[in-house]
Design a protein around this motif. Sequence first.
Motif, PDB file in Angstrom:
ATOM      1  N   SER A 226      -6.343 -75.787 -15.923  1.00  0.00           N
ATOM      2  CA  SER A 226      -7.361 -74.759 -16.174  1.00  0.00           C
ATOM      3  C   SER A 226      -8.715 -75.447 -16.332  1.00  0.00           C
ATOM      4  CB  SER A 226      -7.027 -74.004 -17.466  1.00  0.00           C
ATOM      5  OG  SER A 226      -7.298 -74.839 -18.578  1.00  0.00           O
ATOM      6  N   THR A 227      -9.763 -74.660 -16.385  1.00  0.00           N
ATOM      7  CA  THR A 227     -11.102 -75.237 -16.552  1.00  0.00           C
ATOM      8  C   THR A 227     -11.164 -76.108 -17.808  1.00  0.00           C
ATOM      9  OG1 THR A 227     -11.727 -73.114 -17.535  1.00  0.00           O
ATOM     10  CG2 THR A 227     -12.370 -73.490 -15.251  1.00  0.00           C
ATOM     11  N   ALA A 228     -10.573 -75.625 -18.909  1.00  0.00           N
ATOM     12  CA  ALA A 228     -10.604 -76.408 -20.157  1.00  0.00           C
ATOM     13  C   ALA A 228      -9.795 -77.687 -20.003  1.00  0.00           C
ATOM     14  CB  ALA A 228     -10.067 -75.564 -21.318  1.00  0.00           C
ATOM     15  N   ALA A 229      -8.651 -77.607 -19.313  1.00  0.00           N
ATOM     16  CA  ALA A 229      -7.809 -78.796 -19.134  1.00  0.00           C
ATOM     17  C   ALA A 229      -8.524 -79.834 -18.272  1.00  0.00           C
ATOM     18  CB  ALA A 229      -6.474 -78.399 -18.502  1.00  0.00           C
ATOM     19  N   LEU A 230      -9.253 -79.394 -17.253  1.00  0.00           N
ATOM     20  CA  LEU A 230      -9.986 -80.332 -16.388  1.00  0.00           C
ATOM     21  C   LEU A 230     -11.104 -81.011 -17.183  1.00  0.00           C
ATOM     22  CD1 LEU A 230     -10.191 -78.328 -13.002  1.00  0.00           C
ATOM     23  CD2 LEU A 230      -8.432 -79.940 -13.765  1.00  0.00           C
ATOM     24  N   LEU A 231     -11.788 -80.226 -18.005  1.00  0.00           N
ATOM     25  CA  LEU A 231     -12.863 -80.787 -18.838  1.00  0.00           C
ATOM     26  C   LEU A 231     -12.280 -81.819 -19.819  1.00  0.00           C
ATOM     27  CD1 LEU A 231     -15.823 -80.732 -19.911  1.00  0.00           C
ATOM     28  CD2 LEU A 231     -15.173 -78.771 -21.326  1.00  0.00           C
ATOM     29  N   ASN A 232     -11.180 -81.484 -20.450  1.00  0.00           N
ATOM     30  CA  ASN A 232     -10.568 -82.417 -21.410  1.00  0.00           C
ATOM     31  C   ASN A 232     -10.099 -83.696 -20.731  1.00  0.00           C
ATOM     32  OD1 ASN A 232     -11.034 -80.786 -23.572  1.00  0.00           O
ATOM     33  ND2 ASN A 232      -9.051 -79.746 -23.444  1.00  0.00           N
ATOM     34  N   TYR A 233      -9.566 -83.551 -19.518  1.00  0.00           N
ATOM     35  CA  TYR A 233      -9.121 -84.743 -18.776  1.00  0.00           C
ATOM     36  C   TYR A 233     -10.326 -85.649 -18.504  1.00  0.00           C
ATOM     37  CZ  TYR A 233      -7.025 -87.588 -15.057  1.00  0.00           C
ATOM     38  OH  TYR A 233      -6.578 -88.630 -14.290  1.00  0.00           O
ATOM     39  N   ALA A 234     -11.430 -85.053 -18.057  1.00  0.00           N
ATOM     40  CA  ALA A 234     -12.632 -85.848 -17.751  1.00  0.00           C
ATOM     41  C   ALA A 234     -13.127 -86.563 -19.003  1.00  0.00           C
ATOM     42  CB  ALA A 234     -13.724 -84.939 -17.184  1.00  0.00           C
ATOM     43  N   LYS A 235     -13.054 -85.873 -20.159  1.00  0.00           N
ATOM     44  CA  LYS A 235     -13.545 -86.472 -21.405  1.00  0.00           C
ATOM     45  C   LYS A 235     -12.677 -87.661 -21.821  1.00  0.00           C
ATOM     46  CE  LYS A 235     -14.413 -83.227 -24.632  1.00  0.00           C
ATOM     47  NZ  LYS A 235     -14.337 -81.860 -25.185  1.00  0.00           N
ATOM     48  N   SER A 236     -11.373 -87.532 -21.651  1.00  0.00           N
ATOM     49  CA  SER A 236     -10.500 -88.585 -22.186  1.00  0.00           C
ATOM     50  C   SER A 236     -10.179 -89.678 -21.166  1.00  0.00           C
ATOM     51  CB  SER A 236      -9.214 -87.970 -22.735  1.00  0.00           C
ATOM     52  OG  SER A 236      -8.552 -87.318 -21.673  1.00  0.00           O
ATOM     53  N   SER A 237     -10.509 -89.463 -19.895  1.00  0.00           N
ATOM     54  CA  SER A 237     -10.161 -90.446 -18.869  1.00  0.00           C
ATOM     55  C   SER A 237     -11.097 -91.665 -18.924  1.00  0.00           C
ATOM     56  CB  SER A 237     -10.287 -89.781 -17.489  1.00  0.00           C
ATOM     57  OG  SER A 237     -10.252 -90.744 -16.473  1.00  0.00           O
ATOM     58  N   ASP A 238     -10.559 -92.816 -18.538  1.00  0.00           N
ATOM     59  CA  ASP A 238     -11.391 -94.024 -18.439  1.00  0.00           C
ATOM     60  C   ASP A 238     -12.187 -94.049 -17.145  1.00  0.00           C
ATOM     61  OD1 ASP A 238     -10.450 -94.958 -20.814  1.00  0.00           O
ATOM     62  OD2 ASP A 238      -8.793 -96.085 -19.909  1.00  0.00           O
ATOM     63  N   ALA A 239     -11.851 -93.175 -16.203  1.00  0.00           N
ATOM     64  CA  ALA A 239     -12.555 -93.170 -14.909  1.00  0.00           C
ATOM     65  C   ALA A 239     -14.020 -92.799 -15.120  1.00  0.00           C
ATOM     66  CB  ALA A 239     -11.890 -92.183 -13.965  1.00  0.00           C
ATOM     67  N   ARG A 240     -14.873 -93.244 -14.176  1.00  0.00           N
ATOM     68  CA  ARG A 240     -16.317 -92.975 -14.291  1.00  0.00           C
ATOM     69  C   ARG A 240     -16.770 -91.880 -13.328  1.00  0.00           C
ATOM     70  NH1 ARG A 240     -16.432 -94.508 -18.726  1.00  0.00           N
ATOM     71  NH2 ARG A 240     -18.685 -94.224 -18.748  1.00  0.00           N
ATOM     72  N   GLN A 241     -15.944 -91.611 -12.307  1.00  0.00           N
ATOM     73  CA  GLN A 241     -16.331 -90.621 -11.283  1.00  0.00           C
ATOM     74  C   GLN A 241     -15.205 -89.598 -11.096  1.00  0.00           C
ATOM     75  OE1 GLN A 241     -16.991 -93.394  -8.054  1.00  0.00           O
ATOM     76  NE2 GLN A 241     -19.211 -93.113  -8.219  1.00  0.00           N
ATOM     77  N   PHE A 242     -15.611 -88.339 -10.850  1.00  0.00           N
ATOM     78  CA  PHE A 242     -14.636 -87.255 -10.695  1.00  0.00           C
ATOM     79  C   PHE A 242     -15.088 -86.324  -9.580  1.00  0.00           C
ATOM     80  CE2 PHE A 242     -14.723 -88.764 -14.994  1.00  0.00           C
ATOM     81  CZ  PHE A 242     -13.382 -88.888 -15.338  1.00  0.00           C
ATOM     82  N   ILE A 243     -14.163 -86.002  -8.696  1.00  0.00           N
ATOM     83  CA  ILE A 243     -14.418 -84.956  -7.688  1.00  0.00           C
ATOM     84  C   ILE A 243     -13.797 -83.676  -8.254  1.00  0.00           C
ATOM     85  CG2 ILE A 243     -13.913 -84.206  -5.331  1.00  0.00           C
ATOM     86  CD1 ILE A 243     -13.732 -87.238  -4.606  1.00  0.00           C
ATOM     87  N   VAL A 244     -14.575 -82.598  -8.286  1.00  0.00           N
ATOM     88  CA  VAL A 244     -14.152 -81.399  -9.013  1.00  0.00           C
ATOM     89  C   VAL A 244     -13.924 -80.238  -8.041  1.00  0.00           C
ATOM     90  CG1 VAL A 244     -14.712 -79.846 -10.917  1.00  0.00           C
ATOM     91  CG2 VAL A 244     -15.553 -82.208 -10.972  1.00  0.00           C
ATOM     92  N   ALA A 245     -12.661 -79.830  -7.891  1.00  0.00           N
ATOM     93  CA  ALA A 245     -12.328 -78.723  -6.980  1.00  0.00           C
ATOM     94  C   ALA A 245     -12.061 -77.456  -7.797  1.00  0.00           C
ATOM     95  CB  ALA A 245     -11.132 -79.096  -6.112  1.00  0.00           C
ATOM     96  N   THR A 246     -13.148 -76.914  -8.291  1.00  0.00           N
ATOM     97  CA  THR A 246     -13.117 -75.577  -8.900  1.00  0.00           C
ATOM     98  C   THR A 246     -14.553 -75.070  -8.871  1.00  0.00           C
ATOM     99  OG1 THR A 246     -12.321 -74.222 -10.741  1.00  0.00           O
ATOM    100  CG2 THR A 246     -13.356 -76.306 -11.345  1.00  0.00           C
ATOM    101  N   GLU A 247     -14.775 -73.891  -9.430  1.00  0.00           N
ATOM    102  CA  GLU A 247     -16.112 -73.302  -9.375  1.00  0.00           C
ATOM    103  C   GLU A 247     -17.128 -74.254 -10.023  1.00  0.00           C
ATOM    104  OE1 GLU A 247     -19.277 -70.240  -9.801  1.00  0.00           O
ATOM    105  OE2 GLU A 247     -18.577 -71.786 -11.199  1.00  0.00           O
ATOM    106  N   SER A 248     -18.325 -74.293  -9.453  1.00  0.00           N
ATOM    107  CA  SER A 248     -19.280 -75.345  -9.808  1.00  0.00           C
ATOM    108  C   SER A 248     -19.834 -75.252 -11.241  1.00  0.00           C
ATOM    109  CB  SER A 248     -20.446 -75.316  -8.819  1.00  0.00           C
ATOM    110  OG  SER A 248     -21.101 -74.062  -8.927  1.00  0.00           O
ATOM    111  N   GLY A 249     -19.720 -74.087 -11.885  1.00  0.00           N
ATOM    112  CA  GLY A 249     -20.268 -73.921 -13.234  1.00  0.00           C
ATOM    113  C   GLY A 249     -19.697 -74.914 -14.239  1.00  0.00           C
ATOM    114  N   ILE A 250     -18.458 -75.326 -14.038  1.00  0.00           N
ATOM    115  CA  ILE A 250     -17.807 -76.258 -14.976  1.00  0.00           C
ATOM    116  C   ILE A 250     -18.539 -77.604 -15.015  1.00  0.00           C
ATOM    117  CG2 ILE A 250     -16.142 -77.096 -13.244  1.00  0.00           C
ATOM    118  CD1 ILE A 250     -15.296 -76.623 -16.948  1.00  0.00           C
TER     119      ILE A 250
END
Length: 322
Positions: A226-250
Amino acid sequence: MTVDDNAITTPDPYVEDLKKEIIRLKEEKGAVILAHFYQKGEIQDVADYIGDSLALAQIAEKIEEPVIVLCGVHFMGETAKILCPDKTVLIPDAEAGCSLADSCEAEAFRKFVEAHPDHTVISYVNTSAAVKALTDVVVTSSNARDIVETFDKDAKLIFGPDRNLGGYINSITGRNMLLWDGACHVHEQFSLEKIVELKKQYPEAKLLVHPECKRPVVLIADKVGSTAALLNYAKSSDARQFIVATESGILHQMKKECPDKEFIAAPPMDSTCGCNDCNFMKLNTLEKLRNCLRDGKPEIHVDPAVAERARRPIERMLELSK
Ligand code: 13P
Ligand code: SF4
């Protein structure tokens, strides 16, 4: 002058004045502003709460103030109204619908359900109140897996309306739910070919995918959620770059919460169309939010008899999500 886009830019005095007026009106009217992650950045910035569709329902249920302004789409406003029938629920633009909810007309869904009388009906929250009234339990993309897994492996289940989310849940739970043939016009636009091209440019980037996307895109994701799960993953991941396949508002919240990371919007099939923006979500603007607080309209109404039947499957979801 129009107010636009998700970007974090230098403050515009017009926008800042509008925000101040919104905060003043909100206090004067006893209102609370709830915003979905797909709203324009400046709307997210004045909201009291921002969340995915599950969080918005959970928050709405607990609000004490008499007025809720739901900055999202119509079904989200309906869910808040069903949970809080005594409150005034406003939405900045009454035309903010949802192509996925529209892909499941209540009368046609009723016939589908009646044709399978021995099935339990699971509906995604992106549905009208009339469809929820035909449902046994509602789910969102953040709890669909857990709720489906409360049923036996061989239970007879109907899942509507999103064929992509339903197919994904079937694949990860080993269920064989009967799927309604609906989809979201925004998430269906993400192109496997273009994402693969982008991955060549950003080989270290993690791919974040909403489960409303088509199966080939979901299959190559590093995180589906979900949008919240994707945001949480980005926050906790060590990665520096993310390609985001959902609506751009997130991306607004992702950039705000992870200022040292880079977020790249996945391209849709036609890169010139801007169709990773949900045209319904983006109907809401700061001006319309100000007007709706000032005028007390547009207001969400749900037929009380329909609301009564729709409340049970929503409450069952909230109970199962505790
Ligand atoms: P979430 O439940 O992930 O917030 O998604 C809502 C939605 O409309 C997806 O298109
Ligand atoms: Fe509906 Fe798709 Fe817009 Fe979400 S992004 S509100 S599913 S049309």
